[in-house]
Design a protein around this motif. Structure first.
Motif, short mmCIF file in Angstrom:
data_model
loop_
_atom_site.label_atom_id
_atom_site.label_comp_id
_atom_site.label_asym_id
_atom_site.label_seq_id
_atom_site.Cartn_x
_atom_site.Cartn_y
_atom_site.Cartn_z
N ASP A 60 19.99 51.82 96.09
CA ASP A 60 20.04 51.29 94.73
C ASP A 60 21.46 51.35 94.19
OD1 ASP A 60 17.43 50.72 94.61
OD2 ASP A 60 16.85 52.43 93.36
N ASP A 61 21.74 50.44 93.28
CA ASP A 61 23.04 50.50 92.62
C ASP A 61 23.21 51.80 91.85
OD1 ASP A 61 23.48 47.99 93.52
OD2 ASP A 61 23.39 47.01 91.56
N ILE A 62 24.44 52.27 91.79
CA ILE A 62 24.77 53.37 90.88
C ILE A 62 24.79 52.80 89.46
CG2 ILE A 62 26.54 55.07 90.27
CD1 ILE A 62 27.61 54.74 93.18
N LEU A 63 24.17 53.49 88.54
CA LEU A 63 24.17 53.01 87.15
C LEU A 63 25.31 53.68 86.38
CD1 LEU A 63 20.33 53.08 86.38
CD2 LEU A 63 21.73 51.13 87.14
N ILE A 64 26.06 52.87 85.64
CA ILE A 64 27.16 53.40 84.83
C ILE A 64 26.82 53.19 83.36
CG2 ILE A 64 29.64 53.25 84.33
CD1 ILE A 64 30.01 51.75 86.95
N PHE A 65 26.89 54.26 82.58
CA PHE A 65 26.59 54.08 81.15
C PHE A 65 27.33 55.09 80.29
CE2 PHE A 65 23.12 56.18 83.43
CZ PHE A 65 23.10 57.43 82.82
N GLY A 66 27.50 54.70 79.02
CA GLY A 66 28.03 55.60 78.00
C GLY A 66 26.89 56.25 77.25
N HIS A 67 27.18 56.82 76.10
CA HIS A 67 26.17 57.59 75.36
C HIS A 67 25.14 56.70 74.67
CE1 HIS A 67 28.59 56.61 71.76
NE2 HIS A 67 29.64 57.03 72.43
N LYS A 68 24.08 57.36 74.20
CA LYS A 68 23.06 56.70 73.37
C LYS A 68 23.74 56.17 72.11
CE LYS A 68 18.80 59.09 74.59
NZ LYS A 68 18.11 60.39 74.45
N ASN A 69 23.10 55.22 71.43
CA ASN A 69 23.73 54.56 70.29
C ASN A 69 25.17 54.18 70.66
OD1 ASN A 69 21.43 55.13 68.65
ND2 ASN A 69 22.20 57.21 68.44
N PRO A 70 25.30 53.34 71.68
CA PRO A 70 26.62 53.09 72.25
C PRO A 70 27.61 52.51 71.23
CG PRO A 70 25.03 51.48 73.02
CD PRO A 70 24.25 52.54 72.32
N ASP A 71 28.83 53.01 71.29
CA ASP A 71 29.91 52.43 70.50
C ASP A 71 30.72 51.52 71.43
OD1 ASP A 71 31.18 54.24 72.12
OD2 ASP A 71 31.98 55.47 70.51
N THR A 72 31.79 50.98 70.88
CA THR A 72 32.60 50.05 71.65
C THR A 72 33.16 50.71 72.92
OG1 THR A 72 33.12 48.65 69.78
CG2 THR A 72 34.76 48.72 71.55
N ASP A 73 33.63 51.96 72.80
CA ASP A 73 34.20 52.62 73.98
C ASP A 73 33.14 52.81 75.07
OD1 ASP A 73 36.12 53.91 75.56
OD2 ASP A 73 35.76 55.87 74.64
N SER A 74 31.92 53.16 74.67
CA SER A 74 30.86 53.36 75.67
C SER A 74 30.56 52.07 76.43
CB SER A 74 29.57 53.87 75.00
OG SER A 74 29.58 55.28 74.98
N ILE A 75 30.50 50.96 75.72
CA ILE A 75 30.19 49.68 76.38
C ILE A 75 31.38 49.20 77.21
CG2 ILE A 75 29.62 47.24 76.01
CD1 ILE A 75 27.27 49.15 75.41
N CYS A 76 32.57 49.22 76.60
CA CYS A 76 33.75 48.71 77.33
C CYS A 76 34.06 49.60 78.52
CB CYS A 76 34.95 48.63 76.38
SG CYS A 76 34.74 47.38 75.09
N SER A 77 33.93 50.91 78.37
CA SER A 77 34.21 51.82 79.50
C SER A 77 33.24 51.57 80.65
CB SER A 77 34.07 53.28 79.06
OG SER A 77 35.13 53.65 78.23
#
Ligand code: MG
Ligand code: MG
Ligand code: MG
Length: 308
Positions: A2-19
């Motif tokens: 399976d693919d490795i999943l990459i994610f930021g925190h809950k209630n994502p902010d711009t840095d979480s999505i862009c990162s």
């Protein structure tokens, strides 16, 4: 596999999505099968960037299966991560927050730097690979996250690394930082069509120390009084979330991005912790915090120090 999943925190902010999108690019350049996902709704500031680039948001997930390989960006605390993170296999973390309540059973890549933005760390990583070139899309993603997390370099979290990265990325993207940055931040201050419940969940983070559980939510605005027009409904929504989540304390920071101050709405059984921390008396459940814009530097650690 399976693919490795990459994610930021809950209630994502711009840095979480862009990162997560940039980390996906770096991972795939290195031959990893990895996919950016998100743990919550896209906020308006982030939507502005996605529209600007004409790209879709990463897919939404709410939990991971046991043993799922994951990469965490822009967070490490399990209370801010995906459901069932305890049973995932954390391959890597790239983050700029305190490290707390974090444990793995296997070795991992862990990059932590006290910069103003996770994307600044990713920018340096990107540059460290001689065979990778930062394209315009990734440049705009990283530049946007730096502008967002540092409030256009005005936050006390901003470091010279963030400033340098932003300037170099702006050149690649051929963007005027101030014009683009103000448009971006302004997009995030449009709170008009959020219900009080949605408003307090746009950017909310939970913290746990021993048995003390508290929440700090934050919204950006160009006018605090505009937000306070709905004060009573907002307070009611916070009170409900306190009971629903068994919180000792809940704080909403309404941050004026023009003047760099915050109005705090503070509720819960343990508001005395807040009062002691700032040596302030709450009036009508509120306090004005002059010069305070950073949850990470000017609020969370101070409160944590006052909780035993
Ligand atoms: Mg963040
Ligand atoms: Mg960040
Ligand atoms: Mg933030």
């Amino acid at each position: 596999m399976d693919d490795i999943l990459i994610f930021g925190h809950k209630n994502p902010d711009t840095d979480s999505i862009c990162s997560s999108l940039v980390a996906e690019k770096i991972a795939s350049n290195n031959g990893w099968k990895a996919k950016a996902v998100r743990l919550g709704n896209i906020n308006k500031e982030t939507q502005f960037i996605l529209n600007y680039l004409g790209i879709d948001a990463p897919p939404l997930i709410s939990k991971v299966e046991d043993g799922q390989s994951v990469i965490l960006v822009d967070h490490n605390e399990f209370s801010q991560s995906v459901d069932n993170i305890e049973n995932a296999k954390i391959e890597a973390v790239t983050d700029h927050h305190r490290i707390a309540n974090f444990q793995t059973s296997e070795p991992l890549y862990y990059t932590a730097k006290p910069y103003g933005c996770t994307c600044t760390i990713l920018y340096e990583e990107f540059k460290s690979y001689s065979y990778m070139k930062i394209e315009k899309k990734e440049a705009i993603l990283m530049l946007s996250a730096i502008i967002s997390d540092t409030l256009l370099f005005k936050s006390p979290t901003c470091t010279k690394h963030d400033k340098t990265a932003a300037e170099e990325l702006a050149k690649i993207a051929n963007i005027d930082i101030n014009t683009y940055g103000l448009d971006l931040l302004k997009a995030g201050t449009d709170l008009s069509d959020f219900s009080p419940y949605e408003l307090i969940n746009i950017d909310s983070k939970d913290f746990v120390k021993n048995t003390f559980k508290f929440r700090i939510a934050q919204v950006n605005t160009a006018c605090i009084n505009d937000v306070l027009k709905n004060k009573d409904d907002i307070k009611l929504a916070i009170s409900r979330s306190i009971s629903a989540n068994n919180l000792n304390l809940s704080i909403l920071l309404i941050t004026d991005i023009i003047n760099s101050d915050s109005q705090a709405i503070v509720l819960g059984n343990d508001t005395s912790v807040f009062e002691q921390t700032y040596n302030i008396k709450l009036i009508d459940d509120m306090a004005f915090l002059k010069g305070v814009v950073s949850r990470k530097k000017q609020v969370a650690p101070l409160l944590l120090n006052n909780i035993d």
